[in-house]
Scaffold this motif. Sequence first.
Motif, PDB file in Angstrom:
ATOM      1  N   GLY A 148      30.352  66.485   0.916  1.00  0.00           N
ATOM      2  CA  GLY A 148      29.442  66.266   2.033  1.00  0.00           C
ATOM      3  C   GLY A 148      30.246  65.626   3.152  1.00  0.00           C
ATOM      4  O   GLY A 148      30.850  64.569   2.960  1.00  0.00           O
ATOM      5  N   SER A 195      30.559  55.893   2.257  1.00  0.00           N
ATOM      6  CA  SER A 195      30.174  57.308   2.269  1.00  0.00           C
ATOM      7  C   SER A 195      28.718  57.524   1.870  1.00  0.00           C
ATOM      8  O   SER A 195      28.264  58.660   1.777  1.00  0.00           O
ATOM      9  CB  SER A 195      31.071  58.119   1.325  1.00  0.00           C
ATOM     10  OG  SER A 195      30.792  57.827  -0.016  1.00  0.00           O
ATOM     11  N   GLY A 210      35.816  53.378   3.623  1.00  0.00           N
ATOM     12  CA  GLY A 210      35.396  54.023   2.367  1.00  0.00           C
ATOM     13  C   GLY A 210      33.895  54.174   2.238  1.00  0.00           C
ATOM     14  O   GLY A 210      33.420  54.676   1.217  1.00  0.00           O
ATOM     15  N   ARG A 218      45.274  52.803 -12.836  1.00  0.00           N
ATOM     16  CA  ARG A 218      45.296  51.594 -12.005  1.00  0.00           C
ATOM     17  C   ARG A 218      43.927  51.299 -11.407  1.00  0.00           C
ATOM     18  O   ARG A 218      43.751  50.375 -10.624  1.00  0.00           O
ATOM     19  CB  ARG A 218      46.361  51.705 -10.909  1.00  0.00           C
ATOM     20  CG  ARG A 218      46.101  52.783  -9.869  1.00  0.00           C
ATOM     21  CD  ARG A 218      47.313  52.900  -8.957  1.00  0.00           C
ATOM     22  NE  ARG A 218      47.167  53.936  -7.965  1.00  0.00           N
ATOM     23  CZ  ARG A 218      47.018  53.717  -6.665  1.00  0.00           C
ATOM     24  NH1 ARG A 218      46.962  52.504  -6.203  1.00  0.00           N
ATOM     25  NH2 ARG A 218      46.939  54.726  -5.830  1.00  0.00           N
ATOM     26  N   LEU A 255      48.230  65.250 -12.087  1.00  0.00           N
ATOM     27  CA  LEU A 255      47.725  65.783 -13.356  1.00  0.00           C
ATOM     28  C   LEU A 255      47.359  67.243 -13.076  1.00  0.00           C
ATOM     29  O   LEU A 255      46.493  67.506 -12.231  1.00  0.00           O
ATOM     30  CB  LEU A 255      46.472  65.028 -13.807  1.00  0.00           C
ATOM     31  CG  LEU A 255      46.627  63.526 -14.047  1.00  0.00           C
ATOM     32  CD1 LEU A 255      45.262  62.871 -14.308  1.00  0.00           C
ATOM     33  CD2 LEU A 255      47.548  63.268 -15.229  1.00  0.00           C
ATOM     34  N   THR A 275      37.247  57.421  -5.797  1.00  0.00           N
ATOM     35  CA  THR A 275      35.776  57.476  -5.691  1.00  0.00           C
ATOM     36  C   THR A 275      35.142  56.454  -6.625  1.00  0.00           C
ATOM     37  O   THR A 275      34.187  55.756  -6.259  1.00  0.00           O
ATOM     38  CB  THR A 275      35.275  58.909  -6.009  1.00  0.00           C
ATOM     39  OG1 THR A 275      35.722  59.767  -4.967  1.00  0.00           O
ATOM     40  CG2 THR A 275      33.767  58.985  -6.104  1.00  0.00           C
ATOM     41  N   ASP A 292      33.006  53.636  -4.828  1.00  0.00           N
ATOM     42  CA  ASP A 292      31.540  53.801  -4.854  1.00  0.00           C
ATOM     43  C   ASP A 292      30.884  53.244  -6.116  1.00  0.00           C
ATOM     44  O   ASP A 292      29.667  53.085  -6.126  1.00  0.00           O
ATOM     45  CB  ASP A 292      31.161  55.290  -4.784  1.00  0.00           C
ATOM     46  CG  ASP A 292      31.611  55.946  -3.493  1.00  0.00           C
ATOM     47  OD1 ASP A 292      32.140  55.236  -2.623  1.00  0.00           O
ATOM     48  OD2 ASP A 292      31.435  57.162  -3.365  1.00  0.00           O
ATOM     49  N   ARG A 298      39.994  58.778  -9.029  1.00  0.00           N
ATOM     50  CA  ARG A 298      40.014  57.319  -9.209  1.00  0.00           C
ATOM     51  C   ARG A 298      39.485  56.571  -7.977  1.00  0.00           C
ATOM     52  O   ARG A 298      38.734  55.595  -8.097  1.00  0.00           O
ATOM     53  CB  ARG A 298      41.484  56.912  -9.501  1.00  0.00           C
ATOM     54  CG  ARG A 298      41.727  55.531  -9.964  1.00  0.00           C
ATOM     55  CD  ARG A 298      42.314  54.604  -8.897  1.00  0.00           C
ATOM     56  NE  ARG A 298      43.226  55.206  -7.975  1.00  0.00           N
ATOM     57  CZ  ARG A 298      43.301  54.857  -6.692  1.00  0.00           C
ATOM     58  NH1 ARG A 298      42.484  53.931  -6.193  1.00  0.00           N
ATOM     59  NH2 ARG A 298      44.183  55.426  -5.893  1.00  0.00           N
ATOM     60  N   GLY A 357      36.714  62.734  -4.742  1.00  0.00           N
ATOM     61  CA  GLY A 357      36.647  62.939  -3.313  1.00  0.00           C
ATOM     62  C   GLY A 357      37.542  64.091  -2.859  1.00  0.00           C
ATOM     63  O   GLY A 357      37.908  64.969  -3.657  1.00  0.00           O
ATOM     64  N   GLY A 358      37.902  64.013  -1.588  1.00  0.00           N
ATOM     65  CA  GLY A 358      38.651  65.101  -0.969  1.00  0.00           C
ATOM     66  C   GLY A 358      39.987  65.380  -1.636  1.00  0.00           C
ATOM     67  O   GLY A 358      40.387  66.542  -1.785  1.00  0.00           O
ATOM     68  N   VAL A 359      40.687  64.309  -2.042  1.00  0.00           N
ATOM     69  CA  VAL A 359      42.012  64.492  -2.655  1.00  0.00           C
ATOM     70  C   VAL A 359      41.871  65.293  -3.951  1.00  0.00           C
ATOM     71  O   VAL A 359      42.611  66.258  -4.201  1.00  0.00           O
ATOM     72  CB  VAL A 359      42.670  63.111  -2.941  1.00  0.00           C
ATOM     73  CG1 VAL A 359      43.919  63.260  -3.802  1.00  0.00           C
ATOM     74  CG2 VAL A 359      42.995  62.402  -1.621  1.00  0.00           C
ATOM     75  N   THR A 360      40.902  64.903  -4.748  1.00  0.00           N
ATOM     76  CA  THR A 360      40.709  65.555  -6.052  1.00  0.00           C
ATOM     77  C   THR A 360      40.295  67.016  -5.871  1.00  0.00           C
ATOM     78  O   THR A 360      40.853  67.913  -6.510  1.00  0.00           O
ATOM     79  CB  THR A 360      39.621  64.784  -6.840  1.00  0.00           C
ATOM     80  OG1 THR A 360      40.063  63.443  -6.960  1.00  0.00           O
ATOM     81  CG2 THR A 360      39.398  65.376  -8.206  1.00  0.00           C
TER      82      THR A 360
HETATM   83  N1  LIG Z   1      31.093  62.643   0.977  1.00  0.00           N
HETATM   84  C1  LIG Z   1      31.355  63.058  -0.233  1.00  0.00           C
HETATM   85  O1  LIG Z   1      30.978  64.165  -0.639  1.00  0.00           O
HETATM   86  C2  LIG Z   1      32.138  62.185  -1.162  1.00  0.00           C
HETATM   87  C3  LIG Z   1      32.202  62.484  -2.516  1.00  0.00           C
HETATM   88  C4  LIG Z   1      32.969  61.663  -3.328  1.00  0.00           C
HETATM   89  C5  LIG Z   1      33.636  60.579  -2.774  1.00  0.00           C
HETATM   90  N2  LIG Z   1      33.525  60.318  -1.456  1.00  0.00           N
HETATM   91  C6  LIG Z   1      34.254  59.209  -0.833  1.00  0.00           C
HETATM   92  O2  LIG Z   1      35.599  59.637  -0.811  1.00  0.00           O
HETATM   93  C7  LIG Z   1      36.459  58.509  -0.903  1.00  0.00           C
HETATM   94  C8  LIG Z   1      37.453  58.785  -1.997  1.00  0.00           C
HETATM   95  O3  LIG Z   1      37.994  60.090  -1.832  1.00  0.00           O
HETATM   96  P1  LIG Z   1      39.536  60.356  -1.786  1.00  0.00           P
HETATM   97  O4  LIG Z   1      39.730  61.747  -1.390  1.00  0.00           O
HETATM   98  O5  LIG Z   1      40.163  59.283  -0.973  1.00  0.00           O
HETATM   99  O6  LIG Z   1      39.979  60.092  -3.291  1.00  0.00           O
HETATM  100  P2  LIG Z   1      39.503  60.689  -4.708  1.00  0.00           P
HETATM  101  O7  LIG Z   1      39.656  62.162  -4.686  1.00  0.00           O
HETATM  102  O8  LIG Z   1      38.222  60.107  -5.119  1.00  0.00           O
HETATM  103  O9  LIG Z   1      40.610  60.043  -5.656  1.00  0.00           O
HETATM  104  C9  LIG Z   1      41.959  60.371  -5.402  1.00  0.00           C
HETATM  105  C10 LIG Z   1      42.804  59.702  -6.421  1.00  0.00           C
HETATM  106  O10 LIG Z   1      42.454  60.165  -7.726  1.00  0.00           O
HETATM  107  C11 LIG Z   1      43.612  60.437  -8.466  1.00  0.00           C
HETATM  108  N3  LIG Z   1      43.691  61.900  -8.643  1.00  0.00           N
HETATM  109  C12 LIG Z   1      42.793  62.813  -8.281  1.00  0.00           C
HETATM  110  N4  LIG Z   1      43.182  64.045  -8.666  1.00  0.00           N
HETATM  111  C13 LIG Z   1      44.349  63.881  -9.285  1.00  0.00           C
HETATM  112  C14 LIG Z   1      45.256  64.773  -9.930  1.00  0.00           C
HETATM  113  N5  LIG Z   1      45.021  66.094 -10.060  1.00  0.00           N
HETATM  114  N6  LIG Z   1      46.381  64.277 -10.429  1.00  0.00           N
HETATM  115  C15 LIG Z   1      46.635  62.947 -10.336  1.00  0.00           C
HETATM  116  N7  LIG Z   1      45.814  62.055  -9.756  1.00  0.00           N
HETATM  117  C16 LIG Z   1      44.678  62.529  -9.252  1.00  0.00           C
HETATM  118  C17 LIG Z   1      44.783  59.881  -7.656  1.00  0.00           C
HETATM  119  O11 LIG Z   1      44.870  58.530  -8.027  1.00  0.00           O
HETATM  120  P3  LIG Z   1      46.180  57.597  -7.687  1.00  0.00           P
HETATM  121  O12 LIG Z   1      46.062  57.274  -6.244  1.00  0.00           O
HETATM  122  O13 LIG Z   1      46.009  56.430  -8.578  1.00  0.00           O
HETATM  123  O14 LIG Z   1      47.383  58.426  -7.988  1.00  0.00           O
HETATM  124  C18 LIG Z   1      44.265  60.073  -6.238  1.00  0.00           C
HETATM  125  O15 LIG Z   1      44.849  59.279  -5.274  1.00  0.00           O
HETATM  126  C19 LIG Z   1      35.590  57.327  -1.192  1.00  0.00           C
HETATM  127  O16 LIG Z   1      35.448  56.579  -0.004  1.00  0.00           O
HETATM  128  C20 LIG Z   1      34.251  57.927  -1.585  1.00  0.00           C
HETATM  129  O17 LIG Z   1      33.211  57.097  -1.162  1.00  0.00           O
HETATM  130  C21 LIG Z   1      32.790  61.080  -0.614  1.00  0.00           C
END
Ligand SMILES: NC(=O)c1ccc[n+]([C@@H]2O[C@H](COP(=O)([O-])OP(=O)(O)OC[C@H]3O[C@@H](n4cnc5c(N)ncnc54)[C@H](OP(=O)(O)O)[C@@H]3O)[C@@H](O)[C@H]2O)c1
Length: 309
Positions: free
Chosen positions: A107, A121, A119, A177, A222, A149, A153, A147, A244-247
């Motif tokens: 979203g 959201s 952060g 971590r 991973l 997220t 959240d 991690r 989140g977006g990274v995942t």
């Molecule tokens: N609007 C929406 O739809 C929505 C949905 C969910 C979350 N959010 C928001 O998004 C933010 C977080 O999102 P984000 O993109 O920053 O992070 P994220 O995707 O929640 O987490 C990223 C972290 O997860 C780990 N990770 C994920 N996939 C991996 C893989 N394949 N291999 C190794 N590690 C992996 C890594 O941890 P390490 O850093 O420890 O290596 C990476 O830095 C939060 O503020 C949350 O509130 C919004």
Amino acid sequence: MNVGSIRKVLVEDTLLSEARAWSLLRALARRAGAGHAVGKPAGVRLDGAGRLEAVELGMGWLDVYPEADPPFQSMSVLPPAIDAMLKLYLPLCVGPKSSDLVLAHVGQSLDGQIATSTGASCFITGPQDLAHTHRLRALFDAVLVGRATVDSDDPRLTTRLVAGENATRVVLDPSLRGFVERKVFRDGAAPTLLYCRQGSRDETRDYGLAEVVELATSGPVLPPAAILDDLRRRGLRRVFVEGGGVTISHFLQAGLLRRLHVTISPLFLGQGRPGLALAKIEGLDQALRPRVRRFPLGEDMLFDCEFRG
Ligand SMILES: NC(=O)c1ccc[n+]([C@@H]2O[C@H](COP(=O)([O-])OP(=O)(O)OC[C@H]3O[C@@H](n4cnc5c(N)ncnc54)[C@H](OP(=O)(O)O)[C@@H]3O)[C@@H](O)[C@H]2O)c1
């Protein structure tokens, strides 16, 4: 019972209410998750115990045509809300590909952000998109997040806004971590799997009720394919990547997402957390061009992107 009452009972027995349509979708998703998705045209309905029955066309609550678009026909004119629900969710629940479906949802704002710089959201998108997220949890075997997220959240990742079971919760924390006191690790509301790199586990740390799964990797990431293989071995074939977006980007970049739901809310957040971050491309011919369907969700717009490659 006179003829009038018999007719009334028969008509009521075939009427598709919103609650029935949702129960039917969940039963179809369960069948798909068991590896036996409805793959051929059939009438479908639930029996008195809520079990899915595939019957002759015209004899169920709904006729399903898995290869068609939309993949159903109704014996009667459906109210718009039920028609929209079936158009959105039925393609996720029938046909051979629904047995191993990987779908992500994000979203975001009009400027492509999923959270503010701090952060925050909750909630960028409106209540209808939130209910949609809960529906997706109910239709999938596993709900997977990164991690960051969980840290930011502290989500429960359970199905609360609609009827349905909780999915198995999956958290990716390669170095372990993240904060271990988060609800997903402690509340016992559903099983939780915590994926990390082999050798990251600290035996002195308490990961609560989560099962720690160590994966052999050659780098910091991973591999999404290895995660999906492991989930499949556990019988979790339908995976909802919630953020989140990274995942999500890792799964999309690896070519493992069949569908991506992007809900865009009409607001601008400025520089915060970006939604998707994919590798650079040089020409437009390299752009990903999914097949797209659009669904209005209140003030928001959901883009259902299907990657066919
Ligand atoms: N609007 C929406 O739809 C929505 C949905 C969910 C979350 N959010 C928001 O998004 C933010 C977080 O999102 P984000 O993109 O920053 O992070 P994220 O995707 O929640 O987490 C990223 C972290 O997860 C780990 N990770 C994920 N996939 C991996 C893989 N394949 N291999 C190794 N590690 C992996 C890594 O941890 P390490 O850093 O420890 O290596 C990476 O830095 C939060 O503020 C949350 O509130 C919004």
